[in-house]
Design an enzyme around this catalytic site. Sequence first.
Site, mmCIF file in Angstrom:
data_model
loop_
_atom_site.group_PDB
_atom_site.id
_atom_site.type_symbol
_atom_site.label_atom_id
_atom_site.label_comp_id
_atom_site.label_asym_id
_atom_site.label_seq_id
_atom_site.Cartn_x
_atom_site.Cartn_y
_atom_site.Cartn_z
ATOM 1 N N HIS A 140 -3.450 6.819 3.310
ATOM 2 C CA HIS A 140 -3.873 5.561 2.691
ATOM 3 C C HIS A 140 -5.285 5.217 3.158
ATOM 4 C CE1 HIS A 140 -4.115 1.566 1.297
ATOM 5 N NE2 HIS A 140 -3.860 0.985 2.444
ATOM 6 N N CYS A 193 0.817 -1.226 0.000
ATOM 7 C CA CYS A 193 0.000 0.000 0.000
ATOM 8 C C CYS A 193 0.843 1.265 0.000
ATOM 9 C CB CYS A 193 -0.945 -0.006 1.194
ATOM 10 S SG CYS A 193 -1.915 -1.499 1.286
ATOM 11 N N ASN A 227 -10.170 -0.503 0.475
ATOM 12 C CA ASN A 227 -8.714 -0.386 0.419
ATOM 13 C C ASN A 227 -8.227 -0.865 -0.955
ATOM 14 O OD1 ASN A 227 -5.959 -0.657 0.681
ATOM 15 N ND2 ASN A 227 -6.035 -1.790 2.618
HETATM 16 N N1 ACO Z 1 -18.157 -9.262 9.917
HETATM 17 C C1 ACO Z 1 -18.528 -9.620 11.152
HETATM 18 N N2 ACO Z 1 -17.668 -10.030 12.080
HETATM 19 C C2 ACO Z 1 -16.374 -10.083 11.750
HETATM 20 C C3 ACO Z 1 -15.910 -9.733 10.465
HETATM 21 C C4 ACO Z 1 -16.864 -9.324 9.529
HETATM 22 N N3 ACO Z 1 -16.543 -8.948 8.285
HETATM 23 N N4 ACO Z 1 -14.578 -9.891 10.438
HETATM 24 C C5 ACO Z 1 -14.204 -10.312 11.630
HETATM 25 N N5 ACO Z 1 -15.287 -10.433 12.427
HETATM 26 C C6 ACO Z 1 -15.349 -10.869 13.810
HETATM 27 C C7 ACO Z 1 -14.192 -11.736 14.215
HETATM 28 O O1 ACO Z 1 -14.443 -13.075 13.868
HETATM 29 C C8 ACO Z 1 -14.163 -11.524 15.692
HETATM 30 O O2 ACO Z 1 -15.162 -12.343 16.279
HETATM 31 P P1 ACO Z 1 -14.906 -13.042 17.710
HETATM 32 O O3 ACO Z 1 -14.722 -11.918 18.671
HETATM 33 O O4 ACO Z 1 -16.158 -13.822 17.907
HETATM 34 O O5 ACO Z 1 -13.678 -13.869 17.525
HETATM 35 C C9 ACO Z 1 -14.619 -10.077 15.869
HETATM 36 O O6 ACO Z 1 -15.261 -9.712 14.641
HETATM 37 C C10 ACO Z 1 -13.487 -9.135 16.125
HETATM 38 O O7 ACO Z 1 -12.473 -9.413 15.181
HETATM 39 P P2 ACO Z 1 -11.194 -8.519 15.103
HETATM 40 O O8 ACO Z 1 -10.303 -8.968 13.994
HETATM 41 O O9 ACO Z 1 -10.608 -8.396 16.468
HETATM 42 O O10 ACO Z 1 -11.858 -7.135 14.716
HETATM 43 P P3 ACO Z 1 -11.233 -5.713 14.737
HETATM 44 O O11 ACO Z 1 -11.984 -4.827 15.619
HETATM 45 O O12 ACO Z 1 -9.748 -5.752 14.892
HETATM 46 O O13 ACO Z 1 -11.547 -5.241 13.261
HETATM 47 C C11 ACO Z 1 -10.376 -5.015 11.209
HETATM 48 C C12 ACO Z 1 -11.014 -5.972 12.174
HETATM 49 C C13 ACO Z 1 -11.429 -4.083 10.652
HETATM 50 C C14 ACO Z 1 -9.737 -5.795 10.073
HETATM 51 C C15 ACO Z 1 -9.323 -4.198 11.980
HETATM 52 O O14 ACO Z 1 -8.447 -5.040 12.691
HETATM 53 C C16 ACO Z 1 -8.523 -3.344 11.072
HETATM 54 O O15 ACO Z 1 -9.029 -2.428 10.490
HETATM 55 N N6 ACO Z 1 -7.229 -3.599 11.000
HETATM 56 C C17 ACO Z 1 -6.382 -2.776 10.179
HETATM 57 C C18 ACO Z 1 -6.089 -3.554 9.054
HETATM 58 C C19 ACO Z 1 -6.297 -2.837 7.781
HETATM 59 O O16 ACO Z 1 -6.778 -1.756 7.639
HETATM 60 N N7 ACO Z 1 -5.862 -3.607 6.849
HETATM 61 C C20 ACO Z 1 -5.872 -3.200 5.568
HETATM 62 C C21 ACO Z 1 -4.574 -3.598 5.075
HETATM 63 S S1 ACO Z 1 -3.351 -2.485 5.651
HETATM 64 C C22 ACO Z 1 -2.792 -2.091 4.269
HETATM 65 O O17 ACO Z 1 -3.404 -1.319 3.670
HETATM 66 C C23 ACO Z 1 -1.713 -2.903 3.718
#
Ligand code: ACO
Length: 333
Positions: A260, A118, A290
């Site tokens: 980003h 990214c 993204n």
């Molecule tokens: N819908 C519903 N529930 C979901 C989903 C979904 N799409 N995805 C995950 N969950 C659930 C998980 O299974 C978990 O359930 P559990 O508690 O029963 O185990 C719960 O939601 C929480 O999961 P987390 O992964 O802890 O959720 P988090 O609050 O961290 O949000 C997210 C996830 C949005 C991916 C966040 O971690 C994030 O934004 N991370 C940054 C990563 C990012 O932006 N990546 C892009 C790539 S970076 C780059 O650009 C290279």
Amino acid sequence: MSDPPPIVTSIIGTGSYTPERVMSNADIEKIVDTTDEWITTRTGIKERRLAADGEATSDLAAIAARRAMDDAGVSADEIDLIIIATISPDMFFPSTACFVQQKIGAQNAVAYDISAACSGFLFAIQQANQSMCSGASKTVLVIGAEKLSTFINWEDRATCVLFGDGAGAIVMRSGEVKNGHKVISTDLGTDGSKTDILKIPGGGSALPLTCENISERPNTIYMEGQEVFKQAVTAMSRSCVHALEKAGITQEELSLVIAHQANKRIIDAIAKRLGLSEKQTFINLHKYGNTSAASIAIALDEANREGRLAPGDNLLLVAFGAGLTWASAVVKW
Ligand code: ACO
């Protein structure tokens, strides 16, 4: 004898292209166990664009490139360097840039890809800068383009909701240019100790695809979301400070920050750390998700075309991605 003045480099045109097909959160609800409410509150994303079957990354890139060249008033034969940042190339080789060179008819250009996830578009701007400052290039096409939908596991709700396809491009030129937007400073970084938290593990030489492993989809995006989130906020905030210091300006002097477009919560956290107002930050991730290396390039073109940038404005671009990689650039609009 005094030193010759440093060579200045400017952005002289912007362009972008996002595919026609829209996939909303409601559409994704039909594929995996998720909700519009979960996606919106955790990420800010409402919909994303998906390329058509048969539409490759180079097709998206070529359209964005032509739009940037039109905006700059530059013809294809004036381009002497094409750098494409992508992690979803048409194929391993030839580079996507070679396909784009052919598609836009820029036969005088040297063309190659770079891979910095990214952060790739800002890494490419830095390379374009260096090439122009060395005198090797005069007019450079810098493109960020992705067809990430190819590398998504559509059964993994934790990742499939996040990404989209698209392309953005700029034309850069060396020397004093009327109405050019000067690149004032850049800051780049890499931390190879965390390659494991965000990757497409399979399909390369480390883990070739086989009949045995293909069902586990190792050729799709793997991400440790919470760790990536933390690393992104820390690295991007620090990089912004470094780029501002190098440019000799403060965050109060910034008219616009284009970060980003991965997650609204990441952008909000950076804005809070830097003391930026909502007016100073640009957001379009609700429309595209993204798009990795294309993200800042698309956002820059939209900000330009929406009139969000006026002559003399200080613009800060900041990115973070797999690697880990991060990068910032300050531009005087
Ligand atoms: N819908 C519903 N529930 C979901 C989903 C979904 N799409 N995805 C995950 N969950 C659930 C998980 O299974 C978990 O359930 P559990 O508690 O029963 O185990 C719960 O939601 C929480 O999961 P987390 O992964 O802890 O959720 P988090 O609050 O961290 O949000 C997210 C996830 C949005 C991916 C966040 O971690 C994030 O934004 N991370 C940054 C990563 C990012 O932006 N990546 C892009 C790539 S970076 C780059 O650009 C290279």
